[in-house]
Design an enzyme around this catalytic site. Structure first.
Site, PDB file in Angstrom:
ATOM      1  N   HIS A  20      -3.385   0.544  -2.733  1.00  0.00           N
ATOM      2  CA  HIS A  20      -4.123  -0.132  -3.813  1.00  0.00           C
ATOM      3  C   HIS A  20      -4.960   0.845  -4.639  1.00  0.00           C
ATOM      4  CE1 HIS A  20      -5.278  -3.576  -5.974  1.00  0.00           C
ATOM      5  NE2 HIS A  20      -5.318  -4.454  -4.979  1.00  0.00           N
ATOM      6  N   ASP A  49      -1.670  -1.559  -8.452  1.00  0.00           N
ATOM      7  CA  ASP A  49      -2.266  -2.892  -8.399  1.00  0.00           C
ATOM      8  C   ASP A  49      -1.178  -3.934  -8.129  1.00  0.00           C
ATOM      9  OD1 ASP A  49      -4.809  -1.908  -8.967  1.00  0.00           O
ATOM     10  OD2 ASP A  49      -4.419  -1.954 -11.129  1.00  0.00           O
TER      11      ASP A  49
END
Length: 557
Positions: free
Chosen positions: A530, A534
């Site tokens: 992450h 995204d």
């Protein structure tokens, strides 16, 4: 105290490296794991990470310059340190840059005569003289044979103490975390000392061997100096000079013998053969396991290949974690299997990935009906058999070109967006897992990808992969479909930001055009870092990948 970094041997045939780029300049702070330079070898351009902390005080040559294996590449220490002695003793290139060029080099101590060396050996005390091992012509240090290697295990010595060694002779087989590799000697002389026995470990840049002229090399002094630096070779053997009063001659070493029914195999079943013999056998399509070696220690040489006579090889099976001994019912029993170098590094790197990267998972279901039918038609004319894994790899490569954010790497203080697509393919081997890399996969045909992956799988299982084969991935895929897995998640292979887990193709009821029919369905699960990717970015990539697999003709456009 300033420490030297020598040019590592990054491939089995490498004798020198070219600096393709410096990622740090003199005066920069360097941490362990920082990318120090890109080194061009005879096989590939590879990233060289620093394994020391400090300030970069010296670089052995500018961009484009060459440095011999084990010659001075860089010096890392504290700002203002006097490194003139290290530079003078390190065979630095004339164009080298140093942080303290005005500091005058101290005069080296005069070379001791043979008689003085013998006396020094006999009087050696627990306090060893300060020596710069890296600058000594007689010393061979454990090279760094892969980007993640911290220590090597001696799988086999091809020379014993007292043997004459020539440049290019195979000195030893070194087991790293990823493969067992032959280490060629780049020095000539008599082997005076070995830093460890077969099966023992030596840390990178610790004392591996001493080669020189007997009587003129103070072996004990070098060994003591290496111990003071933390490189204590366990139960090492040395051919040191006897004190002057001694009249006892050492017993002659017994030559190694190879029985007539023993093939040229190491204890792990790996064939011992010279590089020339391997090349000749490959050209002639000869299976080396069928040959008897007549070289040193049963090694296959060119003559054996040229005079090939069919023979049946019977390598002994190596005990591994998958083998379970039977035990009587009701009795506690177990086997303790030593952890291999590969398994240690797998544990270390995957633990670092799992507990440092904030992972999330995305799963998508793909209709594989058209892929199944297209594969049948393609294989009717294809020069090699195309697998579903090849389909996924090709589609992934095309999708990555359209979604560069997924084809990126976390570099600590920056994100590297890769313009090239190098896909790592996880391959299960006896000791663990290797990830050879299909380079520039987006520009290769299905047949090229299939051939390359099959070759990687074969060489991985035979421990024939080289560092250039498994380095430089930008994305990784892991396929457990052949084991019937419905769905699974995989751990990211750093520095990649994503890994794709491929499950089996299942025939299940699906709804098409308002009717329930039997369809071919496959699930793909992507693990994402992450910090780089995204959720929406990863989802868009999977949608593109799904579209390519559901309409395979789009991959050929």
């Amino acid at each position: 105290m300033a420490e030297v970094i020598l040019m590592p041997r990054l491939s089995d045939t490498m004798t020198e490296g070219v600096i393709a780029a410096w990622h740090k300049k003199v005066g920069d702070n360097v941490k362990k794991g920082d990318l120090l330079a890109e080194v061009e070898t005879d096989k590939a351009t590879m990233d060289l990470e620093s394994y020391k902390d400090g300030t970069l005080l010296f670089t052995g040559t500018d961009k484009g310059g060459k440095i011999q294996v084990n010659d001075l590449l860089a010096i890392i220490g504290k700002p203002g340190e006097d490194i003139s002695t290290l530079v003078k003793g390190g065979n630095a290139a004339p164009a080298a840059k140093a942080a303290a060029p005005s500091q005058q080099a101290s005069k080296p101590a005069p070379e001791a005569s043979p008689s003085e060396s013998q006396a020094t050996v006999s009087r050696a005390s627990s306090t060893a003289p300060a020596l710069d091992l890296a600058s000594m012509q007689e010393v061979i240090l454990m090279p760094r044979l892969s980007d993640t290697m911290t220590e090597g295990v001696i799988a086999e010595w091809h020379k014993k103490v007292g043997d004459i060694v020539k440049k290019g002779d195979i000195l030893a087989d070194i087991e790293t975390d990823k493969a067992t590799m032959e280490l060629e000697s780049y020095k000539a002389g008599k082997l005076l000392y070995t830093g460890a026995e077969k099966g023992q470990k030596i840390a990178v840049n610790d004392l591996l061997a001493i080669i020189g002229e007997e009587g003129k090399v103070n072996v004990q002094q070098i060994v003591d100096a290496s111990k003071n630096k933390g490189a204590a070779p366990p139960e090492a053997k040395a051919a040191t000079a006897e004190p002057a009063k001694s009249t006892t001659e050492p017993a002659a070493a017994q030559p190694a013998t190879v029985s007539s029914d023993t093939h040229s195999l190491n204890g792990d079943g790996r064939i011992k053969a010279s590089p020339l013999a391997k090349k000749l056998a490959s050209e002639k399509g000869i299976d080396l396991s069928q040959l008897h070696g007549t070289g040193d220690y049963g090694r296959i040489i060119k003559k054996d290949v040229a005079e090939f006579t069919p023979a049946i090889a019977a390598p002994a099976a190596q005990k591994n974690i998958s083998e379970v001994s039977s035990a009587p019912a009701g009795q506690v029993s177990f086997d303790d299997v030593p952890v291999s170098q590969m398994r240690k590094i797998i544990a270390k790197r995957l633990a670092e990935s799992k507990f440092s990267a904030p992972e999330f998972y995305l799963t998508i279901t793909v209709d594989m009906d058209q892929a199944v039918s297209s594969r049948v038609k393609i294989n009717e004319t294809a020069p090699v058999k195309i697998s579903f894994n090849d389909f996924v790899l090709k589609a992934t490569a095309i999708a990555l070109k359209k979604h560069p954010a997924v084809n990126s790497s976390w570099m600590g203080d920056k994100i590297r967006v890769n313009h090239h697509v190098n896909i790592g393919v996880a391959v299960a081997v006896e000791d663990g897992l290797l990830v050879p890399v299909v380079r520039f996969a987006d520009s290769k045909s299905l047949s090229q990808i299939s051939t390359e992956v099959k070759d990687f799988a074969t060489r991985a299982k035979n421990k024939k992969l080289q560092p250039a084969d498994w380095e430089g991935s930008t994305f990784t895929i892991s396929n457990l479909g052949m084991f019937g897995m419905d769905e699974f998640t995989a751990i990211i292979n750093p520095p990649d930001s994503c890994i794709l887990a491929i499950s089996s193709i299942q025939q299940i009821p699906v709804v098409k055009n308002g009717a329930i029919v039997i369809g071919n369905v496959m699930k793909l699960t992507m693990t994402c870092d992450h910090r780089v990717v995204d959720g929406a970015t990863g989802a868009a990539f999977l949608q593109t990948l799904k579209g390519l697999l559901e309409e395979p003709l789009r991959m050929l456009v």
